[in-house]
Design a protein around this motif. Structure first.
Motif, PDB file in Angstrom:
ATOM      1  N   LEU A 107     -39.802  -0.115  91.785  1.00 28.07           N
ATOM      2  CA  LEU A 107     -39.414   0.292  90.559  1.00 28.07           C
ATOM      3  C   LEU A 107     -39.938  -0.574  89.222  1.00 28.07           C
ATOM      4  CD1 LEU A 107     -35.666   1.627  91.373  1.00 28.07           C
ATOM      5  CD2 LEU A 107     -37.920   2.845  91.040  1.00 28.07           C
ATOM      6  N   LYS A 108     -39.492  -1.770  89.421  1.00 26.41           N
ATOM      7  CA  LYS A 108     -40.083  -2.849  88.636  1.00 26.41           C
ATOM      8  C   LYS A 108     -41.466  -3.020  88.239  1.00 26.41           C
ATOM      9  CE  LYS A 108     -39.307  -7.668  87.475  1.00 26.41           C
ATOM     10  NZ  LYS A 108     -38.973  -9.074  87.980  1.00 26.41           N
ATOM     11  N   LYS A 109     -42.370  -2.910  89.678  1.00 28.59           N
ATOM     12  CA  LYS A 109     -43.762  -2.795  89.635  1.00 28.59           C
ATOM     13  C   LYS A 109     -44.379  -1.749  88.648  1.00 28.59           C
ATOM     14  CE  LYS A 109     -47.979  -2.628  92.256  1.00 28.59           C
ATOM     15  NZ  LYS A 109     -48.379  -2.280  93.669  1.00 28.59           N
ATOM     16  N   ASN A 110     -43.621  -0.460  88.777  1.00 28.57           N
ATOM     17  CA  ASN A 110     -44.173   0.603  87.970  1.00 28.57           C
ATOM     18  C   ASN A 110     -43.484   0.965  86.603  1.00 28.57           C
ATOM     19  OD1 ASN A 110     -46.196   2.284  89.911  1.00 28.57           O
ATOM     20  ND2 ASN A 110     -44.517   1.317  91.196  1.00 28.57           N
ATOM     21  N   LYS A 111     -42.480   0.030  86.272  1.00 18.99           N
ATOM     22  CA  LYS A 111     -41.786   0.081  85.130  1.00 18.99           C
ATOM     23  C   LYS A 111     -40.783   1.204  84.920  1.00 18.99           C
ATOM     24  CE  LYS A 111     -45.180  -2.809  82.673  1.00 18.99           C
ATOM     25  NZ  LYS A 111     -45.833  -3.280  83.831  1.00 18.99           N
ATOM     26  N   ILE A 112     -40.048   1.616  85.953  1.00 21.72           N
ATOM     27  CA  ILE A 112     -39.075   2.668  86.162  1.00 21.72           C
ATOM     28  C   ILE A 112     -37.574   2.058  86.578  1.00 21.72           C
ATOM     29  CG2 ILE A 112     -38.582   4.618  87.297  1.00 21.72           C
ATOM     30  CD1 ILE A 112     -41.477   5.190  87.827  1.00 21.72           C
ATOM     31  N   ASP A 113     -36.927   2.471  85.810  1.00 22.16           N
ATOM     32  CA  ASP A 113     -35.447   2.266  86.059  1.00 22.16           C
ATOM     33  C   ASP A 113     -34.850   3.418  86.887  1.00 22.16           C
ATOM     34  OD1 ASP A 113     -34.463   4.175  84.325  1.00 22.16           O
ATOM     35  OD2 ASP A 113     -34.721   2.855  82.407  1.00 22.16           O
ATOM     36  N   ILE A 114     -33.559   3.259  87.226  1.00 22.65           N
ATOM     37  CA  ILE A 114     -33.021   3.940  88.046  1.00 22.65           C
ATOM     38  C   ILE A 114     -32.591   5.352  87.544  1.00 22.65           C
ATOM     39  CG2 ILE A 114     -30.561   3.187  87.457  1.00 22.65           C
ATOM     40  CD1 ILE A 114     -31.509   4.200  90.981  1.00 22.65           C
ATOM     41  N   ASP A 115     -32.442   5.385  86.118  1.00 23.62           N
ATOM     42  CA  ASP A 115     -31.828   6.608  85.243  1.00 23.62           C
ATOM     43  C   ASP A 115     -33.391   7.314  85.401  1.00 23.62           C
ATOM     44  OD1 ASP A 115     -29.308   5.874  84.788  1.00 23.62           O
ATOM     45  OD2 ASP A 115     -30.138   5.016  82.992  1.00 23.62           O
ATOM     46  N   GLN A 116     -34.462   6.971  85.261  1.00 20.53           N
ATOM     47  CA  GLN A 116     -35.680   7.577  85.285  1.00 20.53           C
ATOM     48  C   GLN A 116     -36.017   8.008  86.445  1.00 20.53           C
ATOM     49  OE1 GLN A 116     -37.986   4.237  83.494  1.00 20.53           O
ATOM     50  NE2 GLN A 116     -38.675   5.644  81.714  1.00 20.53           N
ATOM     51  N   LEU A 117     -35.784   7.224  87.494  1.00 17.93           N
ATOM     52  CA  LEU A 117     -35.807   7.743  88.972  1.00 17.93           C
ATOM     53  C   LEU A 117     -34.827   9.065  89.395  1.00 17.93           C
ATOM     54  CD1 LEU A 117     -37.039   7.394  91.853  1.00 17.93           C
ATOM     55  CD2 LEU A 117     -35.207   5.720  92.481  1.00 17.93           C
ATOM     56  N   GLN A 118     -33.705   8.769  88.753  1.00 17.61           N
ATOM     57  CA  GLN A 118     -32.835  10.031  89.170  1.00 17.61           C
ATOM     58  C   GLN A 118     -33.240  11.285  88.402  1.00 17.61           C
ATOM     59  OE1 GLN A 118     -29.267   7.961  87.795  1.00 17.61           O
ATOM     60  NE2 GLN A 118     -28.165   8.203  89.958  1.00 17.61           N
ATOM     61  N   ASN A 119     -33.707  11.028  87.142  1.00 13.83           N
ATOM     62  CA  ASN A 119     -34.358  12.237  86.304  1.00 13.83           C
ATOM     63  C   ASN A 119     -35.541  12.674  87.017  1.00 13.83           C
ATOM     64  OD1 ASN A 119     -36.660  13.149  84.184  1.00 13.83           O
ATOM     65  ND2 ASN A 119     -34.578  13.298  83.363  1.00 13.83           N
ATOM     66  N   LEU A 120     -36.362  11.996  87.429  1.00 13.80           N
ATOM     67  CA  LEU A 120     -37.575  12.688  88.540  1.00 13.80           C
ATOM     68  C   LEU A 120     -36.982  13.448  89.735  1.00 13.80           C
ATOM     69  CD1 LEU A 120     -40.191   9.623  88.230  1.00 13.80           C
ATOM     70  CD2 LEU A 120     -40.278  11.844  87.082  1.00 13.80           C
ATOM     71  N   LEU A 121     -35.971  12.846  90.188  1.00 11.99           N
ATOM     72  CA  LEU A 121     -35.379  13.461  91.424  1.00 11.99           C
ATOM     73  C   LEU A 121     -34.894  14.975  91.122  1.00 11.99           C
ATOM     74  CD1 LEU A 121     -33.713  10.451  93.100  1.00 11.99           C
ATOM     75  CD2 LEU A 121     -35.512  11.696  94.036  1.00 11.99           C
ATOM     76  N   ARG A 122     -34.148  15.002  89.904  1.00 11.34           N
ATOM     77  CA  ARG A 122     -33.267  16.293  89.637  1.00 11.34           C
ATOM     78  C   ARG A 122     -34.458  17.058  89.310  1.00 11.34           C
ATOM     79  NH1 ARG A 122     -30.030  12.486  86.766  1.00 11.34           N
ATOM     80  NH2 ARG A 122     -31.095  12.673  84.899  1.00 11.34           N
ATOM     81  N   GLN A 123     -35.719  16.876  88.896  1.00  5.68           N
ATOM     82  CA  GLN A 123     -36.777  17.874  88.618  1.00  5.68           C
ATOM     83  C   GLN A 123     -37.219  18.386  89.813  1.00  5.68           C
ATOM     84  OE1 GLN A 123     -39.863  16.215  85.783  1.00  5.68           O
ATOM     85  NE2 GLN A 123     -38.424  14.917  84.976  1.00  5.68           N
ATOM     86  N   LYS A 124     -36.974  17.659  91.115  1.00  5.60           N
ATOM     87  CA  LYS A 124     -37.391  18.154  92.355  1.00  5.60           C
ATOM     88  C   LYS A 124     -35.850  18.759  93.152  1.00  5.60           C
ATOM     89  CE  LYS A 124     -41.691  16.824  92.563  1.00  5.60           C
ATOM     90  NZ  LYS A 124     -42.656  17.755  92.855  1.00  5.60           N
ATOM     91  N   ASP A 125     -34.934  19.193  92.207  1.00  5.15           N
ATOM     92  CA  ASP A 125     -33.829  19.611  92.747  1.00  5.15           C
ATOM     93  C   ASP A 125     -33.034  18.839  93.694  1.00  5.15           C
ATOM     94  OD1 ASP A 125     -34.004  22.209  91.306  1.00  5.15           O
ATOM     95  OD2 ASP A 125     -35.290  22.892  92.810  1.00  5.15           O
TER      96      ASP A 125
END
Length: 224
Positions: A107-125
């Motif tokens: 996550l740190k390497k790709n500059k993504i925080d947990i909120d962004q990860l959850q957003n991407l997951l929600r887009q996948k239902d």
């Protein structure tokens, strides 16, 4: 600058962008890597700025656009022929959830925080991280998710349901206009279509907003 000259530059720029778009293939916007996206922006800027700059002539537009396009083509050729360059030029996927656990380093390497990860997951239902066994952040920024078995949608093979053949739907009428090619491809003619319309109490194809044929479900139509 005369209106005629601007019109000529616009037409030339339009044709060039159309040709280059066809040349670069049918990659969808969601499939573009960051490099592809920036390249497309720069290509558009080259043409746009050149058109409205009175000091830039038509030849400069052609030269700049084709030079930039050539660089992109060379980069694409390099990634196709030299596998080792793909990681540098196109990036590589990163496993951000592994065995059900979030990989904080990735996550740190790709500059993504947990909120962004959850957003991407929600887009996948996916509305809970506990449902995920693996999640892979693709090079274009999209997320591929493999759910844990208990949360995965069962398939017909899991339920032991015999598979059925899949049939393609043929759009026959759109906005009142008959698609002769699709009608022929489906194996029918105007007489058959007229009969189907009469069965649906429709006298003319112009009264139909949309109609299609599907082998396993038959004829479907909706009036305007």
């Amino acid at each position: 600058m005369s209106y005629g000259y601007i019109a000529i530059e616009l037409v030339v720029g339009f044709i060039m962008l159309l040709i280059l778009t066809k040349l670069f293939g049918k990659t969808q916007i969601s499939q573009l890597t960051p490099f592809d996206f920036i390249s497309a922006l720069i290509l558009g800027e080259l043409v746009g700025n050149a058109i409205y700059d009175k000091n830039v002539h038509l030849g400069f537009i052609l030269f700049a656009t084709f030079t930039w396009a050539l660089l992109i083509i060379i980069a694409e050729w390099i990634t196709q022929k030299l596998r080792k360059t793909r990681k540098f030029l196109e990036g590589e996927p990163s496993i951000v959830i592994r065995n059900g656990l979030i990989d904080r380093k990735q996550l740190k390497k790709n500059k993504i925080d947990i909120d962004q990860l959850q957003n991407l997951l929600r887009q996948k239902d996916v509305f809970s991280i506990r449902e995920v066994e693996y999640a892979i952040l693709e090079s274009n920024g999209s997320l591929s998710v493999l759910k844990k078995p208990m949360y995965a949608t069962p398939t017909k093979s899991d339920l032991k349901i015999p598979p059925k053949p899949v049939h393609l739907a043929f759009p026959i009428i759109s906005d009142g206009i008959v698609d002769e090619e699709n009608l022929k491809e489906a194996g029918f003619d105007e007489a058959w279509l007229s009969k189907q319309l009469k069965l649906n109490k429709i006298s003319n194809a112009k009264e139909v907003f949309y109609a299609e044929w599907k082998q396993d479900e038959g004829f479907y139509c909706q009036k305007i």
